[in-house]
Design a protein around this motif. Sequence first.
Motif, PDB file in Angstrom:
ATOM      1  N   PRO A  87       2.191   9.932 -23.671  1.00 47.99           N
ATOM      2  CA  PRO A  87       3.639  10.125 -23.868  1.00 47.99           C
ATOM      3  C   PRO A  87       4.199  11.391 -23.229  1.00 47.99           C
ATOM      4  CG  PRO A  87       2.422  10.415 -25.920  1.00 47.99           C
ATOM      5  CD  PRO A  87       1.469   9.811 -24.954  1.00 47.99           C
ATOM      6  N   LYS A  88       3.428  12.471 -23.238  1.00 44.24           N
ATOM      7  CA  LYS A  88       3.936  13.704 -22.628  1.00 44.24           C
ATOM      8  C   LYS A  88       4.178  13.509 -21.137  1.00 44.24           C
ATOM      9  CE  LYS A  88       2.979  18.638 -22.038  1.00 44.24           C
ATOM     10  NZ  LYS A  88       2.007  19.754 -22.273  1.00 44.24           N
ATOM     11  N   MET A  90       4.592  10.607 -19.593  1.00 47.06           N
ATOM     12  CA  MET A  90       5.662   9.627 -19.427  1.00 47.06           C
ATOM     13  C   MET A  90       7.026  10.295 -19.563  1.00 47.06           C
ATOM     14  SD  MET A  90       6.014   5.878 -21.179  1.00 47.06           S
ATOM     15  CE  MET A  90       5.943   6.514 -22.856  1.00 47.06           C
ATOM     16  N   ASN A  91       7.139  11.236 -20.491  1.00 46.17           N
ATOM     17  CA  ASN A  91       8.392  11.970 -20.680  1.00 46.17           C
ATOM     18  C   ASN A  91       8.705  12.837 -19.461  1.00 46.17           C
ATOM     19  OD1 ASN A  91      10.633  12.589 -22.423  1.00 46.17           O
ATOM     20  ND2 ASN A  91       9.734  14.626 -22.675  1.00 46.17           N
ATOM     21  N   GLU A  92       7.664  13.494 -18.910  1.00 47.78           N
ATOM     22  CA  GLU A  92       7.848  14.333 -17.716  1.00 47.78           C
ATOM     23  C   GLU A  92       8.340  13.490 -16.543  1.00 47.78           C
ATOM     24  OE1 GLU A  92       4.429  16.628 -16.660  1.00 47.78           O
ATOM     25  OE2 GLU A  92       4.073  17.288 -18.720  1.00 47.78           O
ATOM     26  N   SER A  94       9.916  10.557 -16.593  1.00 50.19           N
ATOM     27  CA  SER A  94      11.277  10.054 -16.795  1.00 50.19           C
ATOM     28  C   SER A  94      12.310  11.143 -16.516  1.00 50.19           C
ATOM     29  CB  SER A  94      11.441   9.520 -18.218  1.00 50.19           C
ATOM     30  OG  SER A  94      11.331  10.552 -19.174  1.00 50.19           O
ATOM     31  N   LYS A  95      12.028  12.359 -16.935  1.00 58.41           N
ATOM     32  CA  LYS A  95      12.963  13.469 -16.687  1.00 58.41           C
ATOM     33  C   LYS A  95      13.028  13.799 -15.196  1.00 58.41           C
ATOM     34  CE  LYS A  95      14.272  18.015 -18.447  1.00 58.41           C
ATOM     35  NZ  LYS A  95      14.727  18.550 -17.161  1.00 58.41           N
ATOM     36  N   ILE A 121       9.978   3.880 -19.468  1.00 60.91           N
ATOM     37  CA  ILE A 121      10.579   4.987 -18.720  1.00 60.91           C
ATOM     38  C   ILE A 121      12.093   4.916 -18.827  1.00 60.91           C
ATOM     39  CG2 ILE A 121      10.813   6.063 -16.439  1.00 60.91           C
ATOM     40  CD1 ILE A 121       8.093   4.818 -15.724  1.00 60.91           C
ATOM     41  N   LEU A 124      13.291   6.098 -22.252  1.00 62.56           N
ATOM     42  CA  LEU A 124      13.329   7.555 -22.408  1.00 62.56           C
ATOM     43  C   LEU A 124      14.567   8.152 -21.732  1.00 62.56           C
ATOM     44  CD1 LEU A 124       9.574   8.477 -21.864  1.00 62.56           C
ATOM     45  CD2 LEU A 124      10.880   8.711 -23.986  1.00 62.56           C
ATOM     46  N   ARG A 128      17.566  10.076 -23.703  1.00 62.49           N
ATOM     47  CA  ARG A 128      17.828  11.485 -23.386  1.00 62.49           C
ATOM     48  C   ARG A 128      19.247  11.674 -22.853  1.00 62.49           C
ATOM     49  NH1 ARG A 128      14.206  12.105 -19.820  1.00 62.49           N
ATOM     50  NH2 ARG A 128      12.553  12.834 -21.207  1.00 62.49           N
TER      51      ARG A 128
END
Length: 519
Positions: A87-88, A90-92, A94-95, A121, A124, A128
């Motif tokens: 998840p970390k 995947m979050n990076e 997507s951002k 993706i 997220l 956000r």
Amino acid sequence: MGGDNTHSGAPQPVQPSLAFLKLNKTASKQSKSTYNVVSETMAFKSQISDVVNQLYDIGGLKFGDFVIKSGRRSPIYVDLRVIISHPKLMNEISKLMWDFASSNIQKCDSLCGVPYTALPIATLISARQEIPMLIRRKEAKGYGTKKLIEGDINAGESCVIIEDVVTTGSSVLETVADLRKEGLVVTDAIVIVDREQGGPKNLEKEGINCHSVCTLMQMMDILKASGKVDDLMLEKVQAYLQDNNDSTPVYPVTKVNKRTISFETRAEKAPCEVSKNLLQLMARKRSNLCVAADVGSASDLLEIAKQVGPYICVLKTHADVTANFTQDVADDLILLAQQMDFMILEDRKFADIGNTVAKQYSGGYFDISRWADLVTVHSLPGEGVLQAIQGESEKLGAPRGCFLLAEMSSEGNLITMEYIKGTTQMATKYPKIVAGLVCQSLLLADQVGLVQLTPGVRRGEVKEDGLGQQWVTPEEAVIDKGGDVIVVGRGVTAAKNPAVEAKLYRDDLWAAYEKRILA
């Protein structure tokens, strides 16, 4: 658009820490399909490098031999499905995607991830940035609302596509078509990786700007700098891209695709008499198993042939590793082949000038042409080797054929994409003598008369022998790799009861073949 802002119908300028990010405006103007050059800022380069290295570490970048959705063969497979367990990262990602592309997107009323890898993706980014999200099903359900697109749909609004990897762009275009049917305006797609194989150009033709965070070669350069790939792999991927840099596969998967055609039907179309006979034999005997009898003595060779003969279509020999191999032994093999209905393949791998090969093939100690229906041949020396085999076969007056070696199952082999391409071209120039190809993946899918001989197969959990040999399962060999005749060696010959093991392999391989042609 900051994460704390409410949705206003369009992305807002990115705030620090990446406010200084400079997108390549010149490239964007020259081509709306964004082969976006990596930002000049060291911070952004560092972010991309970090993400690429993490993807490699978790198995998101695989090296080997793969058939991708477009039908092409590839030495690299970008498998971003694994990020859902990280998840970390995947979050990076997507951002990074949104920060990279948002300032180049004029309007965004909603997002839609291409099913299925891009869905988390897109989710997220949606959460956000507080942008509504739509979900496209791959197929409509036969119950409930039966919708293909889920979510609040407002015709005339703009929807931005989120995708993980673009190759030819077909997956994105499928999603675009369904969204446009609902009256949505789709002009932009944000993707993580552009495989540099025509996707952005194809999307541009349909009015879609492709904003890709990085290209395949940029990823390779990052991995090379990190010491995770060597120069040979870098060159292999470069050669692959040179041969596959548009939307047309090098080895076209046409409407006539031998994967889904029965052996009986293919036999009717085979220009090589031996491949015709082999395909008919396989259908008649319901076997696509070849046992590699690489044993040390003539008595062992004949014993293995007797035990596995009822279950095989081909017996593969290495006469030069079999002690006391004489012409009498060859005669015994011929008799067993006639009694049990199989062919003999001498795995000689001829690789010399034509004049020498003619002498090696017909005459000498082994006199191979007299007893072997088939032989293996390297294309490295050029067409002379095939001319020699064909010339000697014509003198013999008996049907003979050969398998051209296009790929190998051993780790670290030096076969290149250029070699494979040249080999397949040679195969089509000599249809009367070339019965097929030795390869690990589907080549020349429209040449239904060519038989694909695929080695490196073994049942069970063992995947390598410690000496470079790599194995796949029977089903992988037949269905994933497109193999017709499947070569099994020690999996049978080293078994306590080779006959029992051969029968198990025969049954598994034939079941996989039937599954393939019915798919």
